[in-house]
Design an enzyme around this catalytic site. Sequence first.
Site, PDB file in Angstrom:
ATOM      1  N   ALA A 131     -34.368   8.535 -28.625  1.00  0.00           N
ATOM      2  CA  ALA A 131     -35.017   9.200 -27.493  1.00  0.00           C
ATOM      3  C   ALA A 131     -34.310   8.763 -26.222  1.00  0.00           C
ATOM      4  CB  ALA A 131     -36.483   8.797 -27.447  1.00  0.00           C
ATOM      5  N   LYS A 154     -23.487  23.372 -22.972  1.00  0.00           N
ATOM      6  CA  LYS A 154     -22.832  24.686 -22.938  1.00  0.00           C
ATOM      7  C   LYS A 154     -22.813  25.338 -24.326  1.00  0.00           C
ATOM      8  CE  LYS A 154     -17.871  23.627 -23.507  1.00  0.00           C
ATOM      9  NZ  LYS A 154     -17.688  24.109 -24.856  1.00  0.00           N
ATOM     10  N   ASN A 170     -23.006  21.195 -33.282  1.00  0.00           N
ATOM     11  CA  ASN A 170     -23.523  20.714 -31.999  1.00  0.00           C
ATOM     12  C   ASN A 170     -24.993  21.073 -31.807  1.00  0.00           C
ATOM     13  OD1 ASN A 170     -21.244  19.393 -31.326  1.00  0.00           O
ATOM     14  ND2 ASN A 170     -20.557  20.815 -29.743  1.00  0.00           N
ATOM     15  N   LYS A 205     -18.665  24.927 -35.756  1.00  0.00           N
ATOM     16  CA  LYS A 205     -18.646  24.019 -34.601  1.00  0.00           C
ATOM     17  C   LYS A 205     -19.946  24.136 -33.790  1.00  0.00           C
ATOM     18  CE  LYS A 205     -17.417  21.329 -31.375  1.00  0.00           C
ATOM     19  NZ  LYS A 205     -17.258  19.897 -31.513  1.00  0.00           N
ATOM     20  N   ARG A 219     -19.722  15.583 -16.759  1.00  0.00           N
ATOM     21  CA  ARG A 219     -20.140  16.979 -16.859  1.00  0.00           C
ATOM     22  C   ARG A 219     -21.565  17.039 -17.423  1.00  0.00           C
ATOM     23  NH1 ARG A 219     -14.714  19.498 -19.581  1.00  0.00           N
ATOM     24  NH2 ARG A 219     -14.628  17.428 -20.497  1.00  0.00           N
ATOM     25  N   CYS A 223     -20.218  19.310 -23.850  1.00  0.00           N
ATOM     26  CA  CYS A 223     -20.330  20.153 -25.052  1.00  0.00           C
ATOM     27  C   CYS A 223     -21.737  20.655 -25.353  1.00  0.00           C
ATOM     28  CB  CYS A 223     -19.775  19.401 -26.253  1.00  0.00           C
ATOM     29  SG  CYS A 223     -17.999  19.154 -26.133  1.00  0.00           S
ATOM     30  N   THR A 248     -13.725  25.046 -28.429  1.00  0.00           N
ATOM     31  CA  THR A 248     -14.943  25.578 -29.045  1.00  0.00           C
ATOM     32  C   THR A 248     -15.136  27.011 -28.556  1.00  0.00           C
ATOM     33  OG1 THR A 248     -15.874  23.361 -29.050  1.00  0.00           O
ATOM     34  CG2 THR A 248     -17.427  25.196 -29.282  1.00  0.00           C
ATOM     35  N   LYS A 286     -15.491  12.750 -30.698  1.00  0.00           N
ATOM     36  CA  LYS A 286     -16.522  12.372 -29.729  1.00  0.00           C
ATOM     37  C   LYS A 286     -15.850  11.666 -28.567  1.00  0.00           C
ATOM     38  CE  LYS A 286     -18.685   9.648 -32.710  1.00  0.00           C
ATOM     39  NZ  LYS A 286     -17.997   9.872 -33.996  1.00  0.00           N
ATOM     40  N   GLU A 287     -16.137  12.071 -27.351  1.00  0.00           N
ATOM     41  CA  GLU A 287     -15.624  11.318 -26.216  1.00  0.00           C
ATOM     42  C   GLU A 287     -16.119   9.881 -26.333  1.00  0.00           C
ATOM     43  OE1 GLU A 287     -16.339  13.210 -22.407  1.00  0.00           O
ATOM     44  OE2 GLU A 287     -15.543  15.083 -23.202  1.00  0.00           O
TER      45      GLU A 287
HETATM   46  N1  LIG Z   1     -14.584  17.028 -24.676  1.00  0.00           N
HETATM   47  C1  LIG Z   1     -15.016  16.929 -25.911  1.00  0.00           C
HETATM   48  O1  LIG Z   1     -15.573  15.926 -26.314  1.00  0.00           O
HETATM   49  C2  LIG Z   1     -14.815  18.063 -26.870  1.00  0.00           C
HETATM   50  C3  LIG Z   1     -15.014  17.840 -28.242  1.00  0.00           C
HETATM   51  C4  LIG Z   1     -14.809  18.893 -29.123  1.00  0.00           C
HETATM   52  C5  LIG Z   1     -14.443  20.134 -28.632  1.00  0.00           C
HETATM   53  N2  LIG Z   1     -14.287  20.328 -27.297  1.00  0.00           N
HETATM   54  C6  LIG Z   1     -13.863  21.647 -26.823  1.00  0.00           C
HETATM   55  O2  LIG Z   1     -12.476  21.578 -26.548  1.00  0.00           O
HETATM   56  C7  LIG Z   1     -12.153  22.395 -25.422  1.00  0.00           C
HETATM   57  C8  LIG Z   1     -11.488  21.561 -24.341  1.00  0.00           C
HETATM   58  O3  LIG Z   1     -12.402  20.603 -23.869  1.00  0.00           O
HETATM   59  P1  LIG Z   1     -11.954  19.414 -22.908  1.00  0.00           P
HETATM   60  O4  LIG Z   1     -13.151  18.578 -22.693  1.00  0.00           O
HETATM   61  O5  LIG Z   1     -10.705  18.814 -23.440  1.00  0.00           O
HETATM   62  O6  LIG Z   1     -11.615  20.260 -21.587  1.00  0.00           O
HETATM   63  P2  LIG Z   1     -10.912  19.769 -20.242  1.00  0.00           P
HETATM   64  O7  LIG Z   1     -11.523  20.555 -19.160  1.00  0.00           O
HETATM   65  O8  LIG Z   1     -10.933  18.281 -20.183  1.00  0.00           O
HETATM   66  O9  LIG Z   1      -9.379  20.191 -20.410  1.00  0.00           O
HETATM   67  C9  LIG Z   1      -8.926  21.506 -20.428  1.00  0.00           C
HETATM   68  C10 LIG Z   1      -7.484  21.529 -19.896  1.00  0.00           C
HETATM   69  O10 LIG Z   1      -6.918  22.815 -20.121  1.00  0.00           O
HETATM   70  C11 LIG Z   1      -6.083  23.138 -19.009  1.00  0.00           C
HETATM   71  N3  LIG Z   1      -5.847  24.588 -19.012  1.00  0.00           N
HETATM   72  C12 LIG Z   1      -6.708  25.582 -18.698  1.00  0.00           C
HETATM   73  N4  LIG Z   1      -6.118  26.784 -18.864  1.00  0.00           N
HETATM   74  C13 LIG Z   1      -4.862  26.551 -19.319  1.00  0.00           C
HETATM   75  C14 LIG Z   1      -3.782  27.386 -19.709  1.00  0.00           C
HETATM   76  N5  LIG Z   1      -3.896  28.717 -19.707  1.00  0.00           N
HETATM   77  N6  LIG Z   1      -2.628  26.807 -20.104  1.00  0.00           N
HETATM   78  C15 LIG Z   1      -2.515  25.473 -20.141  1.00  0.00           C
HETATM   79  N7  LIG Z   1      -3.513  24.619 -19.804  1.00  0.00           N
HETATM   80  C16 LIG Z   1      -4.671  25.162 -19.393  1.00  0.00           C
HETATM   81  C17 LIG Z   1      -6.857  22.598 -17.838  1.00  0.00           C
HETATM   82  O11 LIG Z   1      -6.035  22.440 -16.704  1.00  0.00           O
HETATM   83  C18 LIG Z   1      -7.392  21.273 -18.392  1.00  0.00           C
HETATM   84  O12 LIG Z   1      -6.479  20.224 -18.146  1.00  0.00           O
HETATM   85  C19 LIG Z   1     -13.473  23.038 -24.999  1.00  0.00           C
HETATM   86  O13 LIG Z   1     -13.602  24.274 -25.615  1.00  0.00           O
HETATM   87  C20 LIG Z   1     -14.509  22.086 -25.536  1.00  0.00           C
HETATM   88  O14 LIG Z   1     -15.747  22.705 -25.781  1.00  0.00           O
HETATM   89  C21 LIG Z   1     -14.448  19.312 -26.424  1.00  0.00           C
END
Ligand SMILES: NC(=O)c1ccc[n+]([C@@H]2O[C@H](COP(=O)([O-])OP(=O)(O)OC[C@H]3O[C@@H](n4cnc5c(N)ncnc54)[C@H](O)[C@@H]3O)[C@@H](O)[C@H]2O)c1
Length: 436
Positions: A253, A264, A209, A205, A329, A261, A121, A152-153
């Site tokens: 509620a 932030k 959210n 996106k 988180r 997400c 995102t 969605k997680e």
């Molecule tokens: N978690 C969710 O439900 C969700 C849903 C939709 C979108 N997103 C978005 O997706 C993105 C990732 O979220 P997440 O929850 O999977 O994050 P996360 O923190 O679980 O995973 C990120 C991974 O990227 C790795 N990383 C960082 N820099 C790197 C690099 N230069 N090269 C290779 N690997 C690298 C980290 O070591 C980590 O393992 C965010 O922008 C988030 O907002 C998350």
Amino acid sequence: MNVTVIGTGYVGLVTGACLADTGNNVFCLDLDQDKIRRLNAGEIPIFEPGLEAIVKRNHEAGRLQFSTDVAASVAHGELQLIAVGTPPDEDGSADLQHVLAAARAIGKHMKSYRVIATKSTVPVGTADKISQVLKDETKAEFAVVSNPEFLKEGAAVEDFMRPERIILGAEDARAIALLRQLYAPFQRNRERIIVMGVRSAELTKYAANAMLATRISFMNELANLSEALGADIEDVRRGIGSDSRIGTHFLYAGAGYGGSCFPKDVKALQRTAAEARRELRVVAAVEAVNETQRHVLAAKIKRRFGERLNGKCFAVWGLAFKANTDDMREASSRSLIADLVGSGARVRAYDPVAGHEARRLFGDSPGVEIVDSGFAALEGADALAIVTEWQEFRSPDFAAIKARLKTPAIFDGRNLYDPAVLRSLGIEYHPIGRKT
Ligand SMILES: NC(=O)c1ccc[n+]([C@@H]2O[C@H](COP(=O)([O-])OP(=O)(O)OC[C@H]3O[C@@H](n4cnc5c(N)ncnc54)[C@H](O)[C@@H]3O)[C@@H](O)[C@H]2O)c1
């Protein structure tokens, strides 16, 4: 198709595994050596229903590999999906250092055409920044696409396999064709791809959210009003949810939204607006309401037991920011525990899967003990607070709860129970916005 996924967190690992499951050869890159070692040893570093079997199956079949080798990852896929984290910077804007570092690494190593699609995102304008970084590093041709992720997680595999929509922010026809081919298996019964401009995709996106967070804060404000007026937010929810223009989803509620997400992204969207010299008054209110709501359970507990809670102990059920994940988180449980401990109380907390993460986060924090069962949390506690809507909390043995608590009182941040049932059992019930 050969695909590279950069970042193997909640989004990257699910994406990589699901793409491998449809027959692609997927190379998952992460800089975290320990994570890659664990994945290669067959360990899944996160809790996500259904994920383990898919990872194992495809890893064993040789379609899903995990590595820290950047050069090999860039060489592997014509398509490079960026799924690294975008945590909040100090001013609330999205910290793009990981995204831009990933782009720079691609630029440094690419020898031929690459499509770089951002699943992370990222704020509007990030695709332009990625393009600039690539131009600085390479003479080879490339296309940058915004492909925000909506999973969605807790239901990530299901969401990825059966997406409601796939947003492609792209202008390059070759890149669009490649992504259409990639996503074809996930939209066999109807077209789910919506192609639009890159900036619109990036904004979509955040808009999604922010809208979801708005529904939650709206309901939380009405819940607090319901308490003041003697109304019941559950009745109000059913009343308005039956209107098809409103719908029943995301209308609960509670003790405020959390997770990796919403908090932030709501902040980052406001920063984006501020940089464009615009004010997002609704979004600002959504965040302010949530800040208050994260403390609502502690406020109720203090109203009942007094401002100073020295000598008191509270059981907390649920630490993950929502059910079916181990992600803590920005979880509301963290605000509650900080409030209780800050007022002198001790906390004994339990979560069905986030115990490990909680022990990592709280370490030896004085006053906080993470235990391995819901009943262990209740032993000697003054009252129980519920923060996460795990299935196993929905119909517990109330007599056993009552027998273990010093005061038979439940502070329910998820409105799981029927107030009349608890009254009949002689349990004091403090839900959110309900008539008790
Ligand atoms: N978690 C969710 O439900 C969700 C849903 C939709 C979108 N997103 C978005 O997706 C993105 C990732 O979220 P997440 O929850 O999977 O994050 P996360 O923190 O679980 O995973 C990120 C991974 O990227 C790795 N990383 C960082 N820099 C790197 C690099 N230069 N090269 C290779 N690997 C690298 C980290 O070591 C980590 O393992 C965010 O922008 C988030 O907002 C998350």
